[in-house]
Motif scaffolding. Structure first.
Motif, PDB file in Angstrom:
ATOM      1  N   ALA A 150      45.921  45.310  48.279  1.00 63.80           N
ATOM      2  CA  ALA A 150      47.343  45.547  48.557  1.00 63.80           C
ATOM      3  C   ALA A 150      47.649  47.003  48.209  1.00 63.80           C
ATOM      4  CB  ALA A 150      48.192  44.576  47.740  1.00 63.80           C
ATOM      5  N   ASP A 151      48.772  47.252  47.584  1.00 67.13           N
ATOM      6  CA  ASP A 151      49.169  48.617  47.238  1.00 67.13           C
ATOM      7  C   ASP A 151      48.209  49.183  46.193  1.00 67.13           C
ATOM      8  OD1 ASP A 151      50.454  50.977  46.818  1.00 67.13           O
ATOM      9  OD2 ASP A 151      52.089  50.125  45.632  1.00 67.13           O
ATOM     10  N   THR A 152      47.511  50.254  46.557  1.00 68.94           N
ATOM     11  CA  THR A 152      46.564  50.878  45.643  1.00 68.94           C
ATOM     12  C   THR A 152      46.961  52.320  45.342  1.00 68.94           C
ATOM     13  OG1 THR A 152      45.157  51.506  47.522  1.00 68.94           O
ATOM     14  CG2 THR A 152      44.650  49.428  46.404  1.00 68.94           C
ATOM     15  N   ALA A 153      48.278  52.584  45.363  1.00 72.31           N
ATOM     16  CA  ALA A 153      48.753  53.952  45.165  1.00 72.31           C
ATOM     17  C   ALA A 153      48.295  54.518  43.831  1.00 72.31           C
ATOM     18  CB  ALA A 153      50.277  53.986  45.251  1.00 72.31           C
ATOM     19  N   ASN A 154      48.220  53.675  42.803  1.00 71.82           N
ATOM     20  CA  ASN A 154      47.823  54.147  41.478  1.00 71.82           C
ATOM     21  C   ASN A 154      46.424  53.702  41.087  1.00 71.82           C
ATOM     22  OD1 ASN A 154      50.383  55.375  40.929  1.00 71.82           O
ATOM     23  ND2 ASN A 154      51.212  53.317  40.586  1.00 71.82           N
ATOM     24  N   LEU A 155      45.654  53.195  42.071  1.00 72.36           N
ATOM     25  CA  LEU A 155      44.327  52.661  41.791  1.00 72.36           C
ATOM     26  C   LEU A 155      43.254  53.367  42.600  1.00 72.36           C
ATOM     27  CD1 LEU A 155      45.092  48.815  41.859  1.00 72.36           C
ATOM     28  CD2 LEU A 155      45.021  50.307  39.857  1.00 72.36           C
ATOM     29  N   THR A 156      42.050  53.320  42.085  1.00 69.59           N
ATOM     30  CA  THR A 156      40.867  53.769  42.807  1.00 69.59           C
ATOM     31  C   THR A 156      40.003  52.543  43.052  1.00 69.59           C
ATOM     32  OG1 THR A 156      40.947  55.904  41.686  1.00 69.59           O
ATOM     33  CG2 THR A 156      38.899  55.331  42.787  1.00 69.59           C
ATOM     34  N   ALA A 157      39.369  52.471  44.217  1.00 68.07           N
ATOM     35  CA  ALA A 157      38.582  51.285  44.564  1.00 68.07           C
ATOM     36  C   ALA A 157      37.197  51.683  45.055  1.00 68.07           C
ATOM     37  CB  ALA A 157      39.299  50.472  45.639  1.00 68.07           C
ATOM     38  N   ARG A 158      36.240  50.806  44.803  1.00 70.93           N
ATOM     39  CA  ARG A 158      34.897  50.986  45.344  1.00 70.93           C
ATOM     40  C   ARG A 158      34.416  49.658  45.900  1.00 70.93           C
ATOM     41  NH1 ARG A 158      29.780  54.020  42.419  1.00 70.93           N
ATOM     42  NH2 ARG A 158      28.330  53.860  44.181  1.00 70.93           N
ATOM     43  N   ARG A 159      33.961  49.686  47.117  1.00 73.29           N
ATOM     44  CA  ARG A 159      33.537  48.468  47.802  1.00 73.29           C
ATOM     45  C   ARG A 159      32.219  47.971  47.225  1.00 73.29           C
ATOM     46  NH1 ARG A 159      30.522  47.186  52.422  1.00 73.29           N
ATOM     47  NH2 ARG A 159      31.417  45.602  53.823  1.00 73.29           N
ATOM     48  N   LEU A 160      32.173  46.660  46.942  1.00 71.21           N
ATOM     49  CA  LEU A 160      30.979  46.046  46.389  1.00 71.21           C
ATOM     50  C   LEU A 160      30.201  45.239  47.420  1.00 71.21           C
ATOM     51  CD1 LEU A 160      32.426  44.737  42.986  1.00 71.21           C
ATOM     52  CD2 LEU A 160      31.226  46.887  43.421  1.00 71.21           C
ATOM     53  N   GLY A 161      30.852  44.855  48.506  1.00 68.07           N
ATOM     54  CA  GLY A 161      30.182  44.059  49.527  1.00 68.07           C
ATOM     55  C   GLY A 161      31.156  43.164  50.247  1.00 68.07           C
ATOM     56  N   VAL A 162      30.610  42.196  50.998  1.00 69.48           N
ATOM     57  CA  VAL A 162      31.418  41.259  51.778  1.00 69.48           C
ATOM     58  C   VAL A 162      31.009  39.833  51.425  1.00 69.48           C
ATOM     59  CG1 VAL A 162      32.045  40.440  54.080  1.00 69.48           C
ATOM     60  CG2 VAL A 162      31.680  42.882  53.679  1.00 69.48           C
ATOM     61  N   GLN A 163      32.000  39.029  51.093  1.00 66.82           N
ATOM     62  CA  GLN A 163      31.786  37.610  50.831  1.00 66.82           C
ATOM     63  C   GLN A 163      31.861  36.856  52.149  1.00 66.82           C
ATOM     64  OE1 GLN A 163      33.895  34.990  47.677  1.00 66.82           O
ATOM     65  NE2 GLN A 163      35.086  34.701  49.534  1.00 66.82           N
ATOM     66  N   GLU A 164      30.719  36.446  52.689  1.00 64.63           N
ATOM     67  CA  GLU A 164      30.701  35.686  53.940  1.00 64.63           C
ATOM     68  C   GLU A 164      30.918  34.208  53.662  1.00 64.63           C
ATOM     69  OE1 GLU A 164      27.008  36.552  55.903  1.00 64.63           O
ATOM     70  OE2 GLU A 164      27.868  38.286  56.936  1.00 64.63           O
ATOM     71  N   MET A 165      31.605  33.559  54.606  1.00 62.20           N
ATOM     72  CA  MET A 165      31.828  32.115  54.522  1.00 62.20           C
ATOM     73  C   MET A 165      30.856  31.414  55.462  1.00 62.20           C
ATOM     74  SD  MET A 165      34.349  31.899  52.353  1.00 62.20           S
ATOM     75  CE  MET A 165      34.954  30.208  52.568  1.00 62.20           C
ATOM     76  N   VAL A 166      30.251  30.331  55.000  1.00 62.53           N
ATOM     77  CA  VAL A 166      29.278  29.592  55.798  1.00 62.53           C
ATOM     78  C   VAL A 166      29.670  28.117  55.856  1.00 62.53           C
ATOM     79  CG1 VAL A 166      27.392  31.187  55.306  1.00 62.53           C
ATOM     80  CG2 VAL A 166      27.799  29.252  53.766  1.00 62.53           C
ATOM     81  N   VAL A 167      29.272  27.466  56.935  1.00 62.90           N
ATOM     82  CA  VAL A 167      29.498  26.026  57.095  1.00 62.90           C
ATOM     83  C   VAL A 167      28.207  25.307  56.737  1.00 62.90           C
ATOM     84  CG1 VAL A 167      30.164  24.169  58.655  1.00 62.90           C
ATOM     85  CG2 VAL A 167      31.177  26.450  58.914  1.00 62.90           C
ATOM     86  N   CYS A 168      28.316  24.281  55.915  1.00 65.18           N
ATOM     87  CA  CYS A 168      27.125  23.555  55.496  1.00 65.18           C
ATOM     88  C   CYS A 168      27.466  22.085  55.275  1.00 65.18           C
ATOM     89  CB  CYS A 168      26.541  24.161  54.226  1.00 65.18           C
ATOM     90  SG  CYS A 168      27.751  24.353  52.897  1.00 65.18           S
ATOM     91  N   ALA A 169      26.437  21.291  55.127  1.00 65.98           N
ATOM     92  CA  ALA A 169      26.596  19.856  54.872  1.00 65.98           C
ATOM     93  C   ALA A 169      25.310  19.338  54.259  1.00 65.98           C
ATOM     94  CB  ALA A 169      26.923  19.098  56.151  1.00 65.98           C
TER      95      ALA A 169
END
Length: 304
Positions: A150-169
């Motif tokens: 969301a609003d990151t005006a006062n924050l610094t961010a670093r991307r760690l990766g992507v959480q993928e969603m999977v279908v399983c049973a």
């Protein structure tokens, strides 16, 4: 001098918290200790800093003027400390981190508490919460977030990766009901879905044209805890749409089986975020480096 600085810090915390009780909680002190510290400071300064009633607490004019000067002074002290700290190799001090409950427990927290073994001068304090905390207001050094920022005006961010969603049973469920090969076939299956307050979360899949397709899978079992959803899927309750990092071990043990392997996967980006600071403390830098190095491997535990 130490008592004077301690009183100033307590005063600033009480002013920003809006109540002695909340300031006490944040500082790990009793409410009476906060009150006595403020009283001593007022006596030393010869003025009342807070206007108190039975229901509210606010700064007096003198209190507001003193608060503004104190904040500037503490910021200078913090910057001076950070400048020295940035040149150290070994991280020291207390590192306060906020992270989502399940992702933190499974993926991020073990990496950070391992740091305490490597660095004897480091303390790690982790708060597990799915709400988005205010890092600056609540005094956190950094946070891990699994969602669009969301609003990151006062924050610094670093991307760690992507959480993928999977279908399983479970293999038993698929042996009985067959394995869906298309999204349309999901409508003929039973699912265990995330639901709260009578509302179920629809499953999302990229449509190949830059948009998303939402699918409402039939379900008679709605749970508001994704780990319990995974356990129910293992027991054969139906299909489940879950984060890859959560089902990796269950897939390796053949408790669950991936379906719709060739379908594009929906994913949420994961970030480390921290307050903007000209000099990044070594304790924060070390934690971020560890997360950047190891989180991607935990996210890629599920292969097609």
């Amino acid at each position: 001098m130490t008592d004077r600085l301690s009183g100033v810090l307590t005063f600033v915390q009480a002013a920003e918290a809006g109540s002695f009780a909340l300031a006490a909680e944040r500082m790990g002190l009793s409410r009476s200790a906060i009150g006595k510290s403020i009283a001593r400071l007022e006596e030393r300064l010869g003025t009342r800093l807070f206007q108190r009633t039975t229901r509210s607490q606010s700064l007096t004019d003198d209190g507001q003027a003193f608060y503004e000067r104190c904040v500037r002074a503490l910021a200078e002290l913090e910057a001076a400390e950070a400048a020295l700290d940035s040149g150290r190799r070994a991280p020291t001090g207390r590192l306060r981190v906020s992270m989502p409950v399940l992702f933190g427990r499974h993926c991020a927290a073990p990496l950070l508490w391992e740091l305490t073994r490597e660095h004897p001068g480091l303390e790690v304090e982790i708060s597990f919460s799915d709400r988005v905390v205010d890092l600056i207001e609540e005094g956190y050094d950094m946070a891990v977030r699994v969602a669009p920022l969301a609003d990151t005006a006062n924050l610094t961010a670093r991307r760690l990766g992507v959480q993928e969603m999977v279908v399983c049973a479970s293999p038993a469920y698929l042996a009985k009901h067959g394995s869906p090969r298309t999204l349309d076939e999901l409508e003929r299956h039973e699912a265990v879905v995330y639901g709260r307050n009578g509302v179920s979360k629809q499953w999302c899949f990229p449509d190949g044209q830059g948009g998303m397709r939402q699918v409402a899978v039939p379900s008679r079992l709605r749970l508001d805890d994704v780990e319990t959803i995974a356990d129910a899927a293992v027991q054969g309750a139906g299909l489940a749409w879950l984060p890859c990092w959560l089902v990796g071990e269950r897939l390796r043990k053949k408790q669950l089986t991936l379906v719709l392997r060739d379908m594009p996967r929906y994913g949420n980006e994961i970030f480390a975020v921290w307050p903007q600071n000209k000099h990044l403390p070594s304790k924060v830098r070390t934690a971020i480096d560890v997360l950047v190095a190891h989180i991607p491997g935990r996210l890629s535990a599920v292969h097609r």
